[in-house]
Design a protein around this motif. Structure first.
Motif, PDB file in Angstrom:
ATOM      1  N   VAL A   1      44.936  71.400  62.531  1.00 52.24           N
ATOM      2  CA  VAL A   1      44.869  72.246  61.145  1.00 52.24           C
ATOM      3  C   VAL A   1      43.845  71.441  60.246  1.00 52.24           C
ATOM      4  O   VAL A   1      42.859  72.278  59.567  1.00 52.24           O
ATOM      5  CB  VAL A   1      46.228  72.521  60.420  1.00 52.24           C
ATOM      6  CG1 VAL A   1      46.158  73.037  59.075  1.00 52.24           C
ATOM      7  CG2 VAL A   1      47.106  73.264  61.365  1.00 52.24           C
ATOM      8  N   GLU A   2      44.133  70.196  60.278  1.00 48.69           N
ATOM      9  CA  GLU A   2      43.162  69.485  59.193  1.00 48.69           C
ATOM     10  C   GLU A   2      41.902  69.626  59.731  1.00 48.69           C
ATOM     11  O   GLU A   2      40.831  69.662  58.971  1.00 48.69           O
ATOM     12  CB  GLU A   2      43.807  68.039  59.032  1.00 48.69           C
ATOM     13  CG  GLU A   2      44.962  67.760  58.472  1.00 48.69           C
ATOM     14  CD  GLU A   2      46.283  68.006  59.447  1.00 48.69           C
ATOM     15  OE1 GLU A   2      46.009  68.072  60.690  1.00 48.69           O
ATOM     16  OE2 GLU A   2      47.234  68.412  58.902  1.00 48.69           O
ATOM     17  N   GLY A   3      41.349  69.405  60.869  1.00 54.66           N
ATOM     18  CA  GLY A   3      39.905  69.349  61.358  1.00 54.66           C
ATOM     19  C   GLY A   3      39.630  70.676  61.485  1.00 54.66           C
ATOM     20  O   GLY A   3      38.313  70.922  60.783  1.00 54.66           O
ATOM     21  N   VAL A   4      40.005  72.042  61.567  1.00 53.39           N
ATOM     22  CA  VAL A   4      39.503  73.120  61.389  1.00 53.39           C
ATOM     23  C   VAL A   4      39.480  73.396  59.986  1.00 53.39           C
ATOM     24  O   VAL A   4      38.293  74.141  59.652  1.00 53.39           O
ATOM     25  CB  VAL A   4      40.653  74.384  62.049  1.00 53.39           C
ATOM     26  CG1 VAL A   4      40.156  75.561  61.632  1.00 53.39           C
ATOM     27  CG2 VAL A   4      40.785  73.886  63.420  1.00 53.39           C
ATOM     28  N   VAL A   5      40.415  73.253  59.130  1.00 51.26           N
ATOM     29  CA  VAL A   5      40.236  73.456  57.621  1.00 51.26           C
ATOM     30  C   VAL A   5      38.967  72.570  57.031  1.00 51.26           C
ATOM     31  O   VAL A   5      37.985  73.231  56.480  1.00 51.26           O
ATOM     32  CB  VAL A   5      41.473  73.108  56.814  1.00 51.26           C
ATOM     33  CG1 VAL A   5      41.197  73.142  55.477  1.00 51.26           C
ATOM     34  CG2 VAL A   5      42.542  74.034  57.060  1.00 51.26           C
ATOM     35  N   ASP A   6      38.954  71.209  57.505  1.00 59.99           N
ATOM     36  CA  ASP A   6      37.809  70.478  56.977  1.00 59.99           C
ATOM     37  C   ASP A   6      36.128  71.397  57.356  1.00 59.99           C
ATOM     38  O   ASP A   6      35.408  71.269  56.259  1.00 59.99           O
ATOM     39  CB  ASP A   6      37.570  69.131  57.438  1.00 59.99           C
ATOM     40  CG  ASP A   6      38.971  68.223  57.022  1.00 59.99           C
ATOM     41  OD1 ASP A   6      39.579  68.696  56.064  1.00 59.99           O
ATOM     42  OD2 ASP A   6      39.202  67.101  57.529  1.00 59.99           O
ATOM     43  N   VAL A   7      36.043  71.649  58.648  1.00 60.85           N
ATOM     44  CA  VAL A   7      34.948  72.143  59.144  1.00 60.85           C
ATOM     45  C   VAL A   7      34.906  73.627  58.499  1.00 60.85           C
ATOM     46  O   VAL A   7      33.500  73.701  57.874  1.00 60.85           O
ATOM     47  CB  VAL A   7      34.716  72.391  60.576  1.00 60.85           C
ATOM     48  CG1 VAL A   7      33.770  73.167  60.985  1.00 60.85           C
ATOM     49  CG2 VAL A   7      34.695  70.846  61.174  1.00 60.85           C
ATOM     50  N   LEU A   8      35.864  74.310  58.219  1.00 60.79           N
ATOM     51  CA  LEU A   8      35.744  75.698  57.633  1.00 60.79           C
ATOM     52  C   LEU A   8      35.154  75.530  56.271  1.00 60.79           C
ATOM     53  O   LEU A   8      34.627  76.296  55.597  1.00 60.79           O
ATOM     54  CB  LEU A   8      36.845  76.671  57.728  1.00 60.79           C
ATOM     55  CG  LEU A   8      37.189  76.991  59.446  1.00 60.79           C
ATOM     56  CD1 LEU A   8      38.485  78.014  59.180  1.00 60.79           C
ATOM     57  CD2 LEU A   8      36.020  77.872  59.782  1.00 60.79           C
ATOM     58  N   SER A   9      35.643  74.755  55.497  1.00 58.60           N
ATOM     59  CA  SER A   9      35.368  74.392  54.200  1.00 58.60           C
ATOM     60  C   SER A   9      34.103  73.775  54.141  1.00 58.60           C
ATOM     61  O   SER A   9      33.174  74.526  53.081  1.00 58.60           O
ATOM     62  CB  SER A   9      36.299  73.075  53.525  1.00 58.60           C
ATOM     63  OG  SER A   9      37.773  73.451  53.520  1.00 58.60           O
ATOM     64  N   ILE A  10      33.571  73.079  54.850  1.00 57.68           N
ATOM     65  CA  ILE A  10      32.088  72.663  54.932  1.00 57.68           C
ATOM     66  C   ILE A  10      31.332  74.003  55.172  1.00 57.68           C
ATOM     67  O   ILE A  10      30.379  74.144  54.370  1.00 57.68           O
ATOM     68  CB  ILE A  10      31.642  71.583  55.964  1.00 57.68           C
ATOM     69  CG1 ILE A  10      32.556  70.310  55.479  1.00 57.68           C
ATOM     70  CG2 ILE A  10      30.362  71.413  55.977  1.00 57.68           C
ATOM     71  CD1 ILE A  10      32.591  69.263  56.642  1.00 57.68           C
ATOM     72  N   LYS A  11      31.662  74.645  56.098  1.00 59.51           N
ATOM     73  CA  LYS A  11      30.947  76.109  56.516  1.00 59.51           C
ATOM     74  C   LYS A  11      30.823  77.079  55.311  1.00 59.51           C
ATOM     75  O   LYS A  11      29.966  77.456  55.028  1.00 59.51           O
ATOM     76  CB  LYS A  11      31.603  76.604  57.493  1.00 59.51           C
ATOM     77  CG  LYS A  11      30.591  77.721  58.402  1.00 59.51           C
ATOM     78  CD  LYS A  11      31.221  78.065  59.781  1.00 59.51           C
ATOM     79  CE  LYS A  11      30.497  79.113  60.204  1.00 59.51           C
ATOM     80  NZ  LYS A  11      28.924  78.558  60.399  1.00 59.51           N
ATOM     81  N   SER A  12      32.055  77.004  54.761  1.00 61.16           N
ATOM     82  CA  SER A  12      32.186  78.150  53.245  1.00 61.16           C
ATOM     83  C   SER A  12      30.999  77.607  52.371  1.00 61.16           C
ATOM     84  O   SER A  12      30.533  78.528  51.459  1.00 61.16           O
ATOM     85  CB  SER A  12      33.660  78.131  52.930  1.00 61.16           C
ATOM     86  OG  SER A  12      34.011  76.852  52.125  1.00 61.16           O
ATOM     87  N   GLU A  13      31.002  76.515  52.104  1.00 62.77           N
ATOM     88  CA  GLU A  13      30.021  75.944  51.120  1.00 62.77           C
ATOM     89  C   GLU A  13      28.478  76.527  51.611  1.00 62.77           C
ATOM     90  O   GLU A  13      27.679  76.424  50.731  1.00 62.77           O
ATOM     91  CB  GLU A  13      29.939  74.357  50.945  1.00 62.77           C
ATOM     92  CG  GLU A  13      31.411  73.922  50.404  1.00 62.77           C
ATOM     93  CD  GLU A  13      31.427  72.477  50.450  1.00 62.77           C
ATOM     94  OE1 GLU A  13      30.492  71.770  50.809  1.00 62.77           O
ATOM     95  OE2 GLU A  13      32.639  71.862  50.288  1.00 62.77           O
ATOM     96  N   LEU A  14      28.272  76.597  52.853  1.00 64.06           N
ATOM     97  CA  LEU A  14      26.988  76.902  53.201  1.00 64.06           C
ATOM     98  C   LEU A  14      26.638  78.342  53.307  1.00 64.06           C
ATOM     99  O   LEU A  14      25.585  78.813  53.358  1.00 64.06           O
ATOM    100  CB  LEU A  14      26.840  76.289  54.797  1.00 64.06           C
ATOM    101  CG  LEU A  14      26.932  75.100  55.061  1.00 64.06           C
ATOM    102  CD1 LEU A  14      26.762  74.370  56.394  1.00 64.06           C
ATOM    103  CD2 LEU A  14      25.784  74.022  54.180  1.00 64.06           C
ATOM    104  N   VAL A  15      27.915  79.201  53.022  1.00 72.12           N
ATOM    105  CA  VAL A  15      27.943  80.709  53.135  1.00 72.12           C
ATOM    106  C   VAL A  15      28.088  81.178  51.746  1.00 72.12           C
ATOM    107  O   VAL A  15      29.124  80.981  51.372  1.00 72.12           O
ATOM    108  CB  VAL A  15      28.632  81.327  54.117  1.00 72.12           C
ATOM    109  CG1 VAL A  15      28.643  82.747  53.952  1.00 72.12           C
ATOM    110  CG2 VAL A  15      28.525  80.612  55.370  1.00 72.12           C
ATOM    111  N   PRO A  16      27.095  81.551  50.804  1.00 79.22           N
ATOM    112  CA  PRO A  16      27.291  81.824  49.677  1.00 79.22           C
ATOM    113  C   PRO A  16      28.322  82.870  49.272  1.00 79.22           C
ATOM    114  O   PRO A  16      29.078  82.665  48.329  1.00 79.22           O
ATOM    115  CB  PRO A  16      25.975  82.549  49.036  1.00 79.22           C
ATOM    116  CG  PRO A  16      24.905  82.094  49.976  1.00 79.22           C
ATOM    117  CD  PRO A  16      25.671  81.718  51.460  1.00 79.22           C
TER     118      PRO A  16
END
Length: 138
Positions: free
Chosen positions: A115-130
């Motif tokens: 859960v933590e690993g997925v949330v971390d990467v999705l958080s980074i990804k969301s910063e890259l997608v306006p």
């Protein structure tokens, strides 16, 4: 650019060589963990092939998920489904023909299928997608 078959084969040979030498008795006797040696000497090189044909730098391994199938440490029916979803949302997933990468890098360097690993990467990804960043702020 997308990897060609020749480039994939060459990367595979590089990782097989790294596994053979870094995880050998002589390599382990040097006193440096293989992960530290890789980051120090090869961290700037794009050596991590993903299922979508892209290649990530070794230093960016934490943004790449393991394949979750085949010889993966994470192999299970549940993780196969999770990895399938991660691929569909555009997350980087290690090419499943490169299980030896997980052996060399160990569980700690690639993104974790937790859960933590997925949330971390999705958080980074969301910063890259306006659109995602704006939705999160509301």
């Amino acid at each position: 650019h997308q990897l060609t078959t020749a480039e994939r084969n060459l990367l595979r040979e590089v990782w097989l060589w790294l596994r053979r030498h870094l995880l050998s008795e002589e390599g382990l006797a040097l006193g440096t963990r293989p992960q530290e040696a890789l980051l120090e000497h090869l961290g700037h090189l794009a050596l991590l092939p993903t299922t979508d044909g892209k290649v990530f730098r070794v230093a960016a391994a934490a943004r790449v998920f393991p394949a979750g199938e085949g010889q993966s440490f994470w192999c299970s029916g549940q993780t196969k489904r999770l990895v399938s979803v991660l691929r569909r949302v555009g997350c980087a997933v290690l090419d499943d023909h490169f299980a030896m990468v997980e052996e060399v890098l160990g569980r700690g360097m690639l993104s974790k299928l937790t859960v933590e690993g997925v949330v971390d990467v999705l958080s980074i990804k969301s910063e890259l997608v306006p659109e995602l960043s704006a939705a999160e702020k509301t």
